[in-house]
Design a protein around this motif. Structure first.
Motif, PDB file in Angstrom:
ATOM      1  N   GLN A 136      45.945  83.322  45.935  1.00 30.41           N
ATOM      2  CA  GLN A 136      45.357  81.981  45.969  1.00 30.41           C
ATOM      3  C   GLN A 136      43.846  82.094  46.176  1.00 30.41           C
ATOM      4  O   GLN A 136      43.370  83.046  46.810  1.00 30.41           O
ATOM      5  N   PRO A 137      43.070  81.134  45.644  1.00 29.88           N
ATOM      6  CA  PRO A 137      41.614  81.167  45.863  1.00 29.88           C
ATOM      7  C   PRO A 137      41.281  81.075  47.352  1.00 29.88           C
ATOM      8  O   PRO A 137      41.882  80.289  48.075  1.00 29.88           O
ATOM      9  N   GLN A 138      40.336  81.916  47.760  1.00 33.77           N
ATOM     10  CA  GLN A 138      39.889  81.911  49.157  1.00 33.77           C
ATOM     11  C   GLN A 138      38.367  81.905  49.148  1.00 33.77           C
ATOM     12  O   GLN A 138      37.736  82.087  48.100  1.00 33.77           O
ATOM     13  N   SER A 139      37.790  81.735  50.297  1.00 37.59           N
ATOM     14  CA  SER A 139      36.324  81.637  50.381  1.00 37.59           C
ATOM     15  C   SER A 139      35.645  82.890  49.833  1.00 37.59           C
ATOM     16  O   SER A 139      34.542  82.810  49.292  1.00 37.59           O
ATOM     17  N   VAL A 140      36.293  84.040  49.942  1.00 34.79           N
ATOM     18  CA  VAL A 140      35.705  85.276  49.435  1.00 34.79           C
ATOM     19  C   VAL A 140      35.577  85.235  47.899  1.00 34.79           C
ATOM     20  O   VAL A 140      34.722  85.895  47.322  1.00 34.79           O
ATOM     21  N   HIS A 141      36.423  84.439  47.248  1.00 35.78           N
ATOM     22  CA  HIS A 141      36.387  84.325  45.790  1.00 35.78           C
ATOM     23  C   HIS A 141      35.352  83.319  45.286  1.00 35.78           C
ATOM     24  O   HIS A 141      35.021  83.306  44.104  1.00 35.78           O
ATOM     25  N   ALA A 142      34.884  82.466  46.182  1.00 33.46           N
ATOM     26  CA  ALA A 142      34.034  81.329  45.782  1.00 33.46           C
ATOM     27  C   ALA A 142      32.824  81.720  44.934  1.00 33.46           C
ATOM     28  O   ALA A 142      32.586  81.100  43.890  1.00 33.46           O
ATOM     29  N   PRO A 143      32.018  82.733  45.317  1.00 39.03           N
ATOM     30  CA  PRO A 143      30.843  83.056  44.495  1.00 39.03           C
ATOM     31  C   PRO A 143      31.220  83.493  43.063  1.00 39.03           C
ATOM     32  O   PRO A 143      30.591  83.055  42.091  1.00 39.03           O
ATOM     33  N   ALA A 144      32.247  84.324  42.950  1.00 36.74           N
ATOM     34  CA  ALA A 144      32.656  84.803  41.614  1.00 36.74           C
ATOM     35  C   ALA A 144      33.230  83.662  40.786  1.00 36.74           C
ATOM     36  O   ALA A 144      32.960  83.556  39.582  1.00 36.74           O
ATOM     37  N   LEU A 145      34.011  82.792  41.422  1.00 39.12           N
ATOM     38  CA  LEU A 145      34.582  81.652  40.701  1.00 39.12           C
ATOM     39  C   LEU A 145      33.488  80.688  40.246  1.00 39.12           C
ATOM     40  O   LEU A 145      33.541  80.152  39.140  1.00 39.12           O
ATOM     41  N   GLN A 146      32.491  80.492  41.096  1.00 40.19           N
ATOM     42  CA  GLN A 146      31.378  79.627  40.713  1.00 40.19           C
ATOM     43  C   GLN A 146      30.597  80.237  39.548  1.00 40.19           C
ATOM     44  O   GLN A 146      30.170  79.524  38.634  1.00 40.19           O
ATOM     45  N   GLN A 147      30.438  81.556  39.571  1.00 45.08           N
ATOM     46  CA  GLN A 147      29.715  82.237  38.489  1.00 45.08           C
ATOM     47  C   GLN A 147      30.419  82.066  37.151  1.00 45.08           C
ATOM     48  O   GLN A 147      29.784  81.773  36.143  1.00 45.08           O
ATOM     49  N   ILE A 148      31.738  82.227  37.133  1.00 44.69           N
ATOM     50  CA  ILE A 148      32.434  82.094  35.844  1.00 44.69           C
ATOM     51  C   ILE A 148      32.442  80.636  35.374  1.00 44.69           C
ATOM     52  O   ILE A 148      32.401  80.370  34.167  1.00 44.69           O
ATOM     53  N   THR A 149      32.446  79.707  36.315  1.00 48.98           N
ATOM     54  CA  THR A 149      32.365  78.288  35.942  1.00 48.98           C
ATOM     55  C   THR A 149      30.994  77.987  35.345  1.00 48.98           C
ATOM     56  O   THR A 149      30.884  77.299  34.323  1.00 48.98           O
ATOM     57  N   ASN A 150      29.948  78.533  35.968  1.00 51.90           N
ATOM     58  CA  ASN A 150      28.592  78.337  35.436  1.00 51.90           C
ATOM     59  C   ASN A 150      28.459  78.953  34.043  1.00 51.90           C
ATOM     60  O   ASN A 150      27.828  78.370  33.160  1.00 51.90           O
ATOM     61  N   THR A 151      29.058  80.131  33.865  1.00 50.50           N
ATOM     62  CA  THR A 151      29.015  80.796  32.554  1.00 50.50           C
ATOM     63  C   THR A 151      29.719  79.945  31.507  1.00 50.50           C
ATOM     64  O   THR A 151      29.216  79.759  30.399  1.00 50.50           O
ATOM     65  N   MET A 152      30.899  79.419  31.852  1.00 52.95           N
ATOM     66  CA  MET A 152      31.629  78.578  30.908  1.00 52.95           C
ATOM     67  C   MET A 152      30.828  77.328  30.567  1.00 52.95           C
ATOM     68  O   MET A 152      30.725  76.944  29.394  1.00 52.95           O
ATOM     69  N   ARG A 153      30.246  76.691  31.553  1.00 50.18           N
ATOM     70  CA  ARG A 153      29.435  75.484  31.305  1.00 50.18           C
ATOM     71  C   ARG A 153      28.270  75.792  30.370  1.00 50.18           C
ATOM     72  O   ARG A 153      27.951  75.010  29.478  1.00 50.18           O
ATOM     73  N   SER A 154      27.656  76.945  30.582  1.00 52.72           N
ATOM     74  CA  SER A 154      26.550  77.361  29.722  1.00 52.72           C
ATOM     75  C   SER A 154      27.032  77.587  28.284  1.00 52.72           C
ATOM     76  O   SER A 154      26.380  77.171  27.318  1.00 52.72           O
ATOM     77  N   GLU A 155      28.187  78.242  28.147  1.00 53.63           N
ATOM     78  CA  GLU A 155      28.745  78.476  26.815  1.00 53.63           C
ATOM     79  C   GLU A 155      29.105  77.156  26.138  1.00 53.63           C
ATOM     80  O   GLU A 155      28.862  76.984  24.942  1.00 53.63           O
ATOM     81  N   LEU A 156      29.688  76.227  26.878  1.00 52.29           N
ATOM     82  CA  LEU A 156      30.047  74.927  26.310  1.00 52.29           C
ATOM     83  C   LEU A 156      28.809  74.169  25.859  1.00 52.29           C
ATOM     84  O   LEU A 156      28.806  73.534  24.792  1.00 52.29           O
ATOM     85  N   ALA A 157      27.748  74.250  26.659  1.00 51.98           N
ATOM     86  CA  ALA A 157      26.501  73.568  26.290  1.00 51.98           C
ATOM     87  C   ALA A 157      25.879  74.172  25.035  1.00 51.98           C
ATOM     88  O   ALA A 157      25.161  73.491  24.299  1.00 51.98           O
ATOM     89  N   SER A 158      26.178  75.445  24.769  1.00 51.36           N
ATOM     90  CA  SER A 158      25.593  76.105  23.592  1.00 51.36           C
ATOM     91  C   SER A 158      26.350  75.788  22.299  1.00 51.36           C
ATOM     92  O   SER A 158      25.919  76.175  21.221  1.00 51.36           O
TER      93      SER A 158
END
Length: 196
Positions: A136-158
């Motif tokens: 399950q997602p935990q606080s230790v995963h938060a930075p990596a999960l945020q990074q992949i979300t940011n990457t996806m948002r960037s790809e969608l915007a492109s």
């Protein structure tokens, strides 16, 4: 003696043969475009992402559901083949083929756009699976999960019309397809905007 050059006249049967062969090329191009459309539809229809109840509203899964909806809506749209039947008239056949090519090109353009968005969301799903490793997602995963979300948002915007058009034209050029009469995005956009 006239200084104006005279152009050789082309016998009428030769012109008709030329028109007929161009119409054959148009028909083949339509078949290629529709084949591309079908392959992309098949790819999107076969995406299998089964989020848990807790993950259902996570952004990447929402994008995948949106893409599936867009693909289905494209399938549900009737094809635009308005106009008179050609009745053996090459010019009428040309006009009909150009209408069908425009409709097929718009569909392929839209499904390519949806495909690019779905691909970005699938990369997000795969990265999320790797990051979480079955837990399950935990606080230790938060930075990596945020990074992949940011990457996806960037790809969608492109995924802009220019990028979609470039990706289609690049693929077609690599495969040596006949692109002489493929409509540009601006021509397709005008048809979409006017609702014709």
């Amino acid at each position: 003696m006239s200084l104006v050059p005279t152009l050789p006249t082309i016998p009428e049967p030769a012109i008709l043969t030329c028109i007929a062969s161009v119409n054959e090329a148009r028909a083949m191009r339509i078949a290629e475009i529709l084949s591309d459309f079908r392959h992309l539809q098949h790819f999107i229809a076969n995406i299998r992402a089964n989020p848990s109840a807790e993950e259902y509203y996570e952004e990447g899964y929402c994008v995948l559901r949106q893409c599936a909806g867009e693909a289905q809506a494209l399938l549900n749209q009737p094809f635009d083949c308005q106009g008179p039947e050609p009745d053996g008239n090459d010019e009428e056949e040309k006009a009909q083929l150009q209408r069908v090519m425009m409709d097929a090109s718009i569909r392929r353009f839209k499904i390519q756009q949806t495909y690019l968005k779905a691909s970005a969301a699938l990369r997000w799903v795969n990265s999320r699976t790797v990051i979480l490793g079955g837990s399950q997602p935990q606080s230790v995963h938060a930075p990596a999960l945020q990074q992949i979300t940011n990457t996806m948002r960037s790809e969608l915007a492109s995924v802009t019309p220019a990028r979609v058009e470039l990706s289609l034209r690049s693929q077609d050029s690599i495969h040596g397809k006949w692109l002489v009469e493929d409509p540009t995005w601006s021509a397709m956009e005008q048809i979409i905007r006017t609702g014709r």
